[in-house]
Design a protein around this motif. Structure first.
Motif, PDB file in Angstrom:
ATOM      1  N   TYR A  46       0.952  -1.221   0.024  1.00  0.00           N
ATOM      2  CA  TYR A  46      -0.017   0.110  -0.153  1.00  0.00           C
ATOM      3  C   TYR A  46       0.769   1.213  -0.120  1.00  0.00           C
ATOM      4  N   TYR A 102      -6.442  -6.707  -3.580  1.00  0.00           N
ATOM      5  CA  TYR A 102      -5.434  -7.010  -4.561  1.00  0.00           C
ATOM      6  C   TYR A 102      -4.576  -8.317  -4.241  1.00  0.00           C
ATOM      7  N   TRP A 139      -3.621  -0.015 -13.521  1.00  0.00           N
ATOM      8  CA  TRP A 139      -4.191   0.235 -12.275  1.00  0.00           C
ATOM      9  C   TRP A 139      -4.077   1.567 -11.656  1.00  0.00           C
ATOM     10  N   GLN A 175      -8.099  -1.643  -0.326  1.00  0.00           N
ATOM     11  CA  GLN A 175      -7.963  -1.994  -1.769  1.00  0.00           C
ATOM     12  C   GLN A 175      -6.639  -2.848  -2.072  1.00  0.00           C
ATOM     13  N   THR A 176      -5.791  -2.501  -1.418  1.00  0.00           N
ATOM     14  CA  THR A 176      -4.305  -3.374  -1.412  1.00  0.00           C
ATOM     15  C   THR A 176      -4.565  -4.754  -0.938  1.00  0.00           C
ATOM     16  N   SER A 206       1.774   1.649  -3.686  1.00  0.00           N
ATOM     17  CA  SER A 206       0.754   1.647  -4.430  1.00  0.00           C
ATOM     18  C   SER A 206      -0.418   2.702  -4.127  1.00  0.00           C
ATOM     19  N   LYS A 207       0.028   3.566  -3.340  1.00  0.00           N
ATOM     20  CA  LYS A 207      -1.023   4.649  -3.182  1.00  0.00           C
ATOM     21  C   LYS A 207      -0.393   6.100  -3.865  1.00  0.00           C
ATOM     22  N   HIS A 227      -3.878   3.215  -5.344  1.00  0.00           N
ATOM     23  CA  HIS A 227      -4.696   2.668  -4.208  1.00  0.00           C
ATOM     24  C   HIS A 227      -5.159   3.984  -3.240  1.00  0.00           C
TER      25      HIS A 227
END
Length: 191
Positions: free
Chosen positions: A33, A59, A47, A55-56, A36-37, A50
């Motif tokens: 996360y 996934y 994608w 959400q992570t 990914s954010k 996040h």
């Protein structure tokens, strides 16, 4: 060609000088996360950044289901020095009949420009040729992300062309650059 179902159900751990590539676990959520954010990390992938750790976690559950089903899937990239998950790399698809596959990846911005993704990509290419008996492995990147192309070139992949408006991503059509490496290319490599 070895049945990839068995390999993806029991994805091995790959080790390089600085990295460990292994199957994802739910305990990776916080690290995943964290990068990914970042909208810059998500900018050129399919994608969206996040917006929550939930959400992570979704996934990660998706990846774990892929492993269980023996689907082509993804390794997490662990930076050995601090044991932190700093990226992902894996197979988007594998075609046994053609002995070909596509790889894709993402990496925490804090680890950009350090040769990390090239190191991970080389390990996954070796796995694809040695363990999956592939003949061709390809990858693509959006044309306005040339750094990804340099990673592919450093790993021995060759540019094969531009696919105009290949993907619709984040509200726009994007051209992508296609790269590939063949088993025969390895014979001419100085590695």
């Amino acid at each position: 060609m070895q049945n990839h179902l068995n390999l993806f159900s029991n994805l091995p751990t790959l080790r390089t000088a600085r990295l460990t590539l292994r199957p994802a676990r739910m305990s990776d959520a916080a690290d995943l996360y964290e990068y990914s954010k970042d909208p810059e990390v998500a900018r050129h992938v399919l994608w969206d950044a996040h917006t929550s750790i939930h959400q992570t976690r979704s996934y990660l559950r998706f990846l774990i289901r892929q492993y269980r089903a023996g689907q082509p899937s993804t390794f997490v990239i662990v930076w050995n020095e601090n044991r932190k998950v700093v990226g992902t790399i894996g197979f988007m698809w594998v075609q046994q009949e053609n002995r070909s596959a596509e790889v894709g990846y993402s990496l925490s911005r804090a680890y950009w420009n350090r040769g990390v993704m090239t190191e991970a990509l080389e390990a996954v290419l070796k796995f694809g040729f040695d363990s999956l008996s592939l003949n061709r492995i390809e990858a693509q990147h959006e044309s306005d992300n040339p750094a990804s192309g340099r990673v592919m070139e450093k790993a021995g992949m060759r540019h094969e062309g531009r696919l105009r408006q290949r993907v619709y991503n984040k509200g726009r059509y994007a051209d992508v650059e296609l790269y590939a490496i063949l088993r025969d290319d390895l014979r001419f490599s100085v590695r």
